[in-house]
Design an enzyme around this catalytic site. Structure first.
Site, PDB file in Angstrom:
ATOM      1  N   ASP A  11       1.313  -1.289   0.358  1.00 15.27           N
ATOM      2  CA  ASP A  11      -0.404   0.110   0.258  1.00 15.27           C
ATOM      3  C   ASP A  11       0.719   0.942  -0.432  1.00 15.27           C
ATOM      4  OD1 ASP A  11      -2.061   1.459   0.208  1.00 15.27           O
ATOM      5  OD2 ASP A  11      -1.501   1.962   2.486  1.00 15.27           O
ATOM      6  N   ASP A  13       0.106   5.057   1.480  1.00 16.04           N
ATOM      7  CA  ASP A  13      -0.039   5.520   2.013  1.00 16.04           C
ATOM      8  C   ASP A  13       0.210   5.086   3.616  1.00 16.04           C
ATOM      9  OD1 ASP A  13      -2.447   4.322   1.586  1.00 16.04           O
ATOM     10  OD2 ASP A  13      -3.614   5.429   3.284  1.00 16.04           O
TER      11      ASP A  13
HETATM   12 MG   LIG Z   1      -3.454   3.459   3.892  1.00 15.14          MG
END
Ligand SMILES: [Mg+2]
Length: 126
Positions: A11, A13
């Site tokens: 992922d 962020d």
């Molecule tokens: Mg995230």
């Protein structure tokens, strides 16, 4: 011989930032990817570029919606089985969705560290 993952997906962020890409993973023959559901598609790609990380990622799937779609694309491109993939994310919903595909999905609380990766690779091999 221990079983080894083919594709490792992160992922963006809160998982990848801050993250130092461990080039060691590439040397060991893993293919890396990112899966993000941000609507800031252009910004996210610019950041990957800015940090000089784009070259490390063979699969880049950045668009809103369920990450099942991101993984359908990665599966198609990589031709790897879901069970041969590892995925790191900080949101339970993504871990649940992607985990249902058979991917070894790992919930990351405080970002991806060397230790998180190491224990994921170890638990995958067992
Ligand atoms: Mg995230």
């Amino acid at each position: 011989m221990e079983k080894k993952a083919n594709v490792i997906v992160f992922d963006l962020d809160y998982t990848l930032w801050p993250f130092w890409v461990d080039t060691h993973l590439l040397e060991e023959g893993y293919e890396l990817g990112v899966a993000s559901r941000t609507s800031e598609i252009k910004g996210a790609k610019q950041l990957l570029d800015l940090f000089g990380w784009k070259k490390y990622f063979k699969y880049v799937e950045i668009f809103p919606g369920s990450k099942v779609t991101h993984f359908l694309n990665i599966q198609k491109s990589s031709q790897a089985d879901y069970k041969d993939m590892i995925f790191f994310d900080d949101e339970t919903r993504n871990i649940m969705d992607v985990g249902k595909l058979g991917v070894h999905a790992i919930l990351v609380r405080d970002g991806v560290t060397r230790q998180v990766i190491k224990s994921a690779l170890q638990s995958f091999g067992k």
